[in-house]
Design an enzyme around this catalytic site. Structure first.
Site, PDB file in Angstrom:
ATOM      1  N   LYS A  28       1.630  -2.694   7.066  1.00  0.00           N
ATOM      2  CA  LYS A  28       2.484  -2.649   5.148  1.00  0.00           C
ATOM      3  C   LYS A  28       3.583  -2.934   4.841  1.00  0.00           C
ATOM      4  O   LYS A  28       4.282  -3.653   4.151  1.00  0.00           O
ATOM      5  CB  LYS A  28       1.480  -1.754   4.585  1.00  0.00           C
ATOM      6  CG  LYS A  28      -0.550  -2.260   4.187  1.00  0.00           C
ATOM      7  CD  LYS A  28      -0.407  -3.346   3.672  1.00  0.00           C
ATOM      8  CE  LYS A  28      -1.875  -3.954   3.777  1.00  0.00           C
ATOM      9  NZ  LYS A  28      -2.071  -4.909   3.077  1.00  0.00           N
ATOM     10  N   SER A  36       0.289  -1.338  -0.398  1.00  0.00           N
ATOM     11  CA  SER A  36       0.437  -0.262  -0.055  1.00  0.00           C
ATOM     12  C   SER A  36       1.103   0.953   0.020  1.00  0.00           C
ATOM     13  O   SER A  36       1.835   1.550   0.366  1.00  0.00           O
ATOM     14  CB  SER A  36      -1.015   0.161   1.440  1.00  0.00           C
ATOM     15  OG  SER A  36      -1.627   1.296   1.083  1.00  0.00           O
ATOM     16  N   TYR A  53      -2.245  -0.543  10.711  1.00  0.00           N
ATOM     17  CA  TYR A  53      -1.963  -0.180   9.545  1.00  0.00           C
ATOM     18  C   TYR A  53      -0.735   0.148   8.333  1.00  0.00           C
ATOM     19  O   TYR A  53      -0.097  -0.889   8.139  1.00  0.00           O
ATOM     20  CB  TYR A  53      -3.298   0.036   8.312  1.00  0.00           C
ATOM     21  CG  TYR A  53      -3.221  -0.118   6.996  1.00  0.00           C
ATOM     22  CD1 TYR A  53      -4.243  -1.517   6.713  1.00  0.00           C
ATOM     23  CD2 TYR A  53      -3.013   0.633   6.178  1.00  0.00           C
ATOM     24  CE1 TYR A  53      -4.340  -1.164   5.468  1.00  0.00           C
ATOM     25  CE2 TYR A  53      -3.268   0.416   4.479  1.00  0.00           C
ATOM     26  CZ  TYR A  53      -4.025  -0.619   3.947  1.00  0.00           C
ATOM     27  OH  TYR A  53      -4.686  -0.982   3.025  1.00  0.00           O
TER      28      TYR A  53
END
Length: 262
Positions: free
Chosen positions: A161, A144, A157
């Site tokens: 990633k 991402s 998050y």
């Protein structure tokens, strides 16, 4: 005329909806034999039925990517149906925004488990099968823009990633001797159910005042001038699954419309 992944036996996690489903449909149209894996059994079956109705080949499997047993069972189902496994896409993932100072142990562990550990388990179980076949293979993870820079409301998050990027490199180095490559694609703002829920979650944090505002604000820095669609990602996914990427490993391909330049 043969498709670019004609006859390739491909497992895709998170393929019941959103980006995973779009990737599955594109690969099916290019001749892939798919195992559709999703936590939501009904969504997996629906995606399978859609692909089959369009002339493609697919079976459905359900389970949690954090469960090694579930992932191994999905691999086994594909092997039983198609005779082997050539490519694995780990697309399943979650995001739950929290202000940086409010991030909880539960938020951190759950996010790292599904996005990080889940990717590792998928790599391992797919690679074991590929090694037993002796034919090599391709592992494709989902990174991402949050794997390239940190965002204050997405600490867990981002951590997950960044972990995915590390797993790409670790697998590339660890599995090269077996003829297995590992790469990832890294989307930005993509109009999927995950992003639509994220937009509402950000509003609940009090950082925006209306539905769609966060999506629009994040999209404002995209150089090509619009947010992505799931279909925008499928060309890169197809490349990473095809023989065109045979000489590529350990890489993270940005497919974000120019949000993050690296």
């Amino acid at each position: 005329m043969a498709g670019r992944v004609d006859g390739k036996r491909i497992l895709i996690t998170g393929a019941g909806s959103g980006m995973g489903r779009a990737v599955a449909r594109r690969l099916a149209k290019e001749g892939a034999k798919l195992t559709i894996f999703d936590l939501n059994a009904e969504a997996a079956a629906d995606a399978r039925d859609e692909i089959v109705s369009e002339g493609g080949m697919a079976i459905a499997a359900s389970g949690n990517v954090v469960s090694r047993e579930d992932v191994a069972a999905a691999v086994a189902a594909g092997v039983e149906t198609y005779g082997g496994l050539d490519v694995m896409f780990a697309i399943a993932g979650i995001i739950k925004p929290m202000h940086f100072l409010d991030v909880t142990e539960e938020n951190w562990r759950t996010t790292l488990d599904i996005n990080g550990l889940g990717s590792l388990i998928c790599q391992q179980e797919a690679a074991k099968q590929m090694i037993s076949q002796g034919t090599g293979g391709k592992l494709v993870l989902t990174s991402s823009i949050a794997g390239r820079q940190g965002y204050p409301n997405f600490a867990a998050y981002c951590g997950s990633k960044f972990a995915v990027n590390a797993l790409v490199q670790a697998a590339a180095r660890g599995l090269a001797e077996h003829g297995i490559t590992c790469n990832a694609f890294a989307p930005g703002v993509v109009d999927t159910p995950l992003w639509r829920k994220l937009d509402l979650d950000i509003m609940e944090l009090g950082d925006t005042s209306a539905p769609g505002q966060a999506f629009a604000e994040f999209s404002g820095s995209i150089l090509v001038g619009r947010p992505g669609t799931p279909e925008d990602v499928t060309g890169t996914a197809l490349y990473l699954a095809s023989e065109d990427s045979d000489y590529m490993t350990g890489q993270v391909v940005m497919i974000d419309g120019g949000m993050v330049l690296v």
